[in-house]
Design a protein around this motif. Sequence first.
Motif, PDB file in Angstrom:
ATOM      1  N   PRO A   1      34.020  37.545  22.019  1.00  0.00           N
ATOM      2  CA  PRO A   1      33.007  36.498  22.226  1.00  0.00           C
ATOM      3  C   PRO A   1      33.493  35.081  21.926  1.00  0.00           C
ATOM      4  O   PRO A   1      32.889  34.111  22.388  1.00  0.00           O
ATOM      5  N   GLU A   2      34.594  34.976  21.167  1.00  0.00           N
ATOM      6  CA  GLU A   2      35.135  33.648  20.854  1.00  0.00           C
ATOM      7  C   GLU A   2      36.002  33.098  21.981  1.00  0.00           C
ATOM      8  O   GLU A   2      36.336  31.897  22.003  1.00  0.00           O
TER       9      GLU A   2
ATOM     10  N   SER B   1      25.724  33.539  20.090  1.00  0.00           N
ATOM     11  CA  SER B   1      25.089  32.425  20.775  1.00  0.00           C
ATOM     12  C   SER B   1      26.155  31.672  21.555  1.00  0.00           C
ATOM     13  O   SER B   1      27.156  31.231  20.971  1.00  0.00           O
ATOM     14  N   PHE B   2      25.986  31.563  22.865  1.00  0.00           N
ATOM     15  CA  PHE B   2      26.953  30.906  23.735  1.00  0.00           C
ATOM     16  C   PHE B   2      26.376  29.558  24.183  1.00  0.00           C
ATOM     17  O   PHE B   2      25.383  29.508  24.913  1.00  0.00           O
ATOM     18  N   GLU B   3      27.010  28.485  23.726  1.00  0.00           N
ATOM     19  CA  GLU B   3      26.519  27.142  24.015  1.00  0.00           C
ATOM     20  C   GLU B   3      26.932  26.694  25.419  1.00  0.00           C
ATOM     21  O   GLU B   3      28.053  26.970  25.872  1.00  0.00           O
TER      22      GLU B   3
ATOM     23  N   PHE C   1      31.189  35.916  30.161  1.00  0.00           N
ATOM     24  CA  PHE C   1      31.657  35.993  28.780  1.00  0.00           C
ATOM     25  C   PHE C   1      32.090  37.421  28.470  1.00  0.00           C
ATOM     26  O   PHE C   1      31.395  38.386  28.816  1.00  0.00           O
ATOM     27  N   ASP C   2      33.238  37.553  27.808  1.00  0.00           N
ATOM     28  CA  ASP C   2      33.745  38.850  27.371  1.00  0.00           C
ATOM     29  C   ASP C   2      33.134  39.142  26.000  1.00  0.00           C
ATOM     30  O   ASP C   2      33.476  38.497  25.007  1.00  0.00           O
ATOM     31  N   LEU C   3      32.224  40.128  25.930  1.00  0.00           N
ATOM     32  CA  LEU C   3      31.541  40.418  24.673  1.00  0.00           C
ATOM     33  C   LEU C   3      32.436  41.149  23.677  1.00  0.00           C
ATOM     34  O   LEU C   3      32.086  41.252  22.502  1.00  0.00           O
TER      35      LEU C   3
END
Length: 263
Positions: free
Chosen positions: A132-133, A96-98, A127-129
């Motif tokens: 993800p962080e 989940s990307f806020e 975003f780099d999956l």
Amino acid sequence: MEKRKVAVPLVCHGHLRPVVDLFYSPITSDGFFLISANSSPMLRNGETGDWIGTFEGHKGAVWSCCLDTNALRAASASADFSAKVWDALTGVELHSFEHKHIVRACAFSEDAHMLLTGGFEKILRVFDLNRPEAPAREIDKSPGSIRLATWLHSGQTILSSCTDFGGVRLWDLRSGKIIQTLETTSSVTSAEVSQDGRYITTADGSSVKVWDANHFGLVKSYNMSCIIESASLEPKFGNKIVAGGEDMWLHIFDFHSGEEIGA
């Protein structure tokens, strides 16, 4: 006298709100799949329309949805200020990307290693999956709130449109600059690249248009009977356009003639 053949309509029930986005997966060893967005993303068999499952977890309306190349993961963008990635086989939420405002668009890169998002913040994010962080790469020169965003040409080019402006803008990912605009009268609510990379299908107002994805000229234009929110070129034979909008139905049109052959 030979009887005219009548196509059997493909009817997909179950939506509680207007269909605002739909996406066909590439053809896989298990066939191909259709995901659609309204209150929650719904996954269906792309050939029969049969319901497979619904991804539950967003706390707001879902504005965009997509599947990766192998239809193993799904992504969704929501009014709850988040974009989510799901396991398409189990329905489990993976990431989940806020965001700081409503997210209107999401798209997997062709290799499924990156997720593109955009929304009310007027910022395109990548975003780099694989990490993800890690912080997303941001492209923040959009002239308005982003309505849609997707990939073109193996992840080197991004397509986007704005809520308050007509046209589709093509961005070079390396420079972060706009390199081309596909001009439309109304705001573009849907833009999709065909599986063979030949066409871009767009919806603006009551019009569905098909563009050459390499030279960017207009190939086809169809006028619909209602406001269309989303349109997609059927991937198996490439001879049907599926469109959904304010009447809460999915309409099927012949790619060549523009004749409606199902609803």
